[in-house]
Design a protein around this motif. Structure first.
Motif, PDB file in Angstrom:
ATOM      1  N   SER A   2       0.831  -1.211   0.000  1.00  0.00           N
ATOM      2  CA  SER A   2       0.000   0.000   0.000  1.00  0.00           C
ATOM      3  C   SER A   2       0.864   1.259   0.000  1.00  0.00           C
ATOM      4  O   SER A   2       0.351   2.357   0.160  1.00  0.00           O
ATOM      5  CB  SER A   2      -0.930   0.010   1.221  1.00  0.00           C
ATOM      6  OG  SER A   2      -1.681  -1.171   1.293  1.00  0.00           O
TER       7      SER A   2
ATOM      8  N   VAL B 239      -6.193   1.044   6.844  1.00  0.00           N
ATOM      9  CA  VAL B 239      -6.084   0.493   5.487  1.00  0.00           C
ATOM     10  C   VAL B 239      -7.447  -0.077   5.062  1.00  0.00           C
ATOM     11  O   VAL B 239      -7.872   0.087   3.923  1.00  0.00           O
ATOM     12  CB  VAL B 239      -4.967  -0.569   5.396  1.00  0.00           C
ATOM     13  CG1 VAL B 239      -4.934  -1.210   4.020  1.00  0.00           C
ATOM     14  CG2 VAL B 239      -3.614   0.069   5.719  1.00  0.00           C
TER      15      VAL B 239
ATOM     16  N   ASN C 125      -9.590   2.836   4.061  1.00  0.00           N
ATOM     17  CA  ASN C 125      -9.142   3.373   2.770  1.00  0.00           C
ATOM     18  C   ASN C 125      -9.518   2.454   1.612  1.00  0.00           C
ATOM     19  O   ASN C 125      -9.809   2.928   0.506  1.00  0.00           O
ATOM     20  CB  ASN C 125      -7.629   3.597   2.782  1.00  0.00           C
ATOM     21  CG  ASN C 125      -7.231   4.685   3.758  1.00  0.00           C
ATOM     22  OD1 ASN C 125      -8.086   5.449   4.216  1.00  0.00           O
ATOM     23  ND2 ASN C 125      -5.963   4.752   4.101  1.00  0.00           N
ATOM     24  N   SER C 126      -9.503   1.129   1.863  1.00  0.00           N
ATOM     25  CA  SER C 126      -9.905   0.181   0.813  1.00  0.00           C
ATOM     26  C   SER C 126     -11.363   0.443   0.421  1.00  0.00           C
ATOM     27  O   SER C 126     -11.711   0.428  -0.761  1.00  0.00           O
ATOM     28  CB  SER C 126      -9.764  -1.261   1.307  1.00  0.00           C
ATOM     29  OG  SER C 126      -8.460  -1.495   1.800  1.00  0.00           O
TER      30      SER C 126
ATOM     31  N   GLY D 194      -5.576  -2.842  -0.839  1.00  0.00           N
ATOM     32  CA  GLY D 194      -5.471  -2.815   0.632  1.00  0.00           C
ATOM     33  C   GLY D 194      -5.707  -4.171   1.262  1.00  0.00           C
ATOM     34  O   GLY D 194      -5.072  -5.161   0.889  1.00  0.00           O
TER      35      GLY D 194
END
Ligand SMILES: [Zn+2]
Length: 457
Positions: A259, A278, A281-282, A361
């Motif tokens: 990432s 993460v 964010n994914s 991610g």
């Protein structure tokens, strides 16, 4: 000596007068600019005008509306002088609501006028025309909205399909459920006013949350119709996952590096960063790549389930993560984990267009396919991706191989079905009867359009 002094004083006086006149006789009038052109304004409409001046600075600003021959002052501001030069205010924004009801403004064409003045002495000489004039329409009538499907049956975490009619002035329509908005699609039917929309009762909501059909016009006028929706309750499984250090040592650096994130000195902190930040964010990236969808359904019957696979985890599982005997995190699992053989071929659940074929991610190497009307499928933790973005795939076509990239403890496929990026229970899409009863039956109620459909925004 005296004559020199007189000359010097006279020169200084002339220079001073010249300087003051040069400053105060500046000819540059204030200017005005609109934040957005007011094509149509409704009850909630606001006008944002930025006034600018060079030289002496702004002295005052006024925003007026002329409608049906009458002029209404919406805002009037004065900017006092701070020095002999002027106000020193070179830029300001006047934000004012149109408030058509308060100002008794009727519907129809109107003109916006902005006036502004500065501290130049020339202001005593010159006339005062508007620095900005813009025609617009006052629109107080929301679009019409008629829900065509009388009853809606869902399961918490699942989907329903509905049809509605809205007038052509609607620029945005669909279904709102709490803060979720699911846009509708126009152009599927011979009658162009008929729209179709999937909507979800997302797994994180209370099943009694209201679902509303919504239509908005360019002026921001909004019509809402409460949907008659019966939502079946369900409980989601509670699962505890044990994290051992070998797993953390293997996964955390891999995901952070893939990432392009800095390494974390502490393994548990690094894991929490992956599992929270993460992960979040994914989902943001998923939302982004699923923003637009084909305007016609691309599926034909039930979605294909990964062949010969056994479920390891289900949709909506409430997961607790245990490390050294302590629960260090909780998250919700938003798909199905399906295991078969190592590096087994992964097949497209239905026909569609690949919108993502990339590292994603926590999902590792992943593929996302658009099946139309906002329905997408996701395949995660792949060891190989064999399609590329933009590629058309058929039902059953291989898109990659199972693996354990991303946040996976062993070789398996993570499979998700999503409505505009909102994860829903895939079981409905593996069930041909559910698709027939909830979707196909409604699509067959009205004659279909012969031309290509377009998607609403
Ligand atoms: Zn999974």
């Amino acid at each position: 000596m005296g004559r020199r002094l007189v000359l010097g004083v006279a020169f200084a006086l002339v220079a001073l007068i010249g300087f003051v006149a040069w400053v105060k006789l500046e000819r540059r009038r204030p200017t005005a600019a609109l934040a957005r052109p007011p094509a149509a304004l409704g009850r909630g409409g606001t006008i944002d005008v930025t006034l600018r001046d060079v030289g002496t600075g702004l002295a005052w600003g006024r925003v007026e509306v002329e409608s049906n021959g009458a002029t209404t002052v919406l805002a009037s501001e004065a900017y006092p002088a701070q020095t002999w030069r002027g106000s020193g205010l070179f830029e300001t924004t006047i934000s004012t609501p149109l408030a058509p009801i308060d100002h008794k403004l009727g519907e129809g064409p109107a003109t916006l006028r902005v006036f502004a003045g500065d501290y130049s002495w020339l202001r005593w000489l010159r006339s005062d025309p508007a620095v900005l004039e813009a025609p617009f329409t006052i629109d107080l009538s929301p679009p019409t909205l008629e829900v065509l499907s009388p009853q809606h049956h869902l399961t918490l975490g699942g989907l329903e399909f509905m049809l509605y009619k809205t007038s052509p002035d609607a620029v945005r329509s669909g279904v709102a459920v709490a803060s979720y908005f699911f846009p509708g699609t126009a152009g599927l039917f011979a009658d162009p006013t008929i729209h179709a929309a999937f909507f979800a009762m997302p797994q994180d909501l209370d099943r009694t949350t209201a679902a509303k059909a919504v239509a908005e016009d360019a002026a921001g006028n909004r019509r809402e119709v409460m949907l008659h929706a019966v939502v079946k309750p369900r409980t989601f499984a509670d699962r505890t996952l044990d994290l051992d250090d070998a797993f953390l040592e293997r996964k955390v650096p891999e995901i952070l590096a893939a990432s392009r994130l800095p390494a974390q000195p502490d393994l548990v902190q690094g894991y929490l960063y992956v599992n929270r930040t993460v992960r979040r964010n994914s989902e943001v990236r998923i939302k982004d790549v699923t923003r637009a969808s084909a305007a016609t359904p691309r599926w034909d019957g039930a979605f294909l389930r990964q062949p010969n696979s056994a479920p390891l985890a289900g949709f909506g599982d409430r997961r607790s993560y245990r490390h050294d005997g302590a629960i260090i995190d909780t998250q919700t699992h938003l798909g199905y984990d399906l295991a078969s053989l190592r590096q087994a071929p992964v097949v497209a659940a239905s026909a569609g267009t690949v919108v993502l074929a990339d590292y994603l991610g926590i999902y590792g190497d992943a593929v996302i396919i658009d099946h139309g009307l906002g329905i997408f499928s996701l395949y995660g933790h792949l060891s190989a991706i064999t399609v590329r973005r933009g590629q058309e795939v058929q039902r059953g076509e291989t898109v990659g191989r199972t693996g354990e990239t991303g946040l996976a403890g062993g070789d398996h496929l993570h499979f998700s079905v999503m409505l505009y990026g909102v994860h829903v229970d895939p079981v409905e899409w593996w069930d041909g009867k559910w698709i027939r009863d909830h979707v196909t039956a409604k699509l067959e109620q009205y004659p279909r359009a012969t031309t290509t459909a377009t998607r609403d925004e």
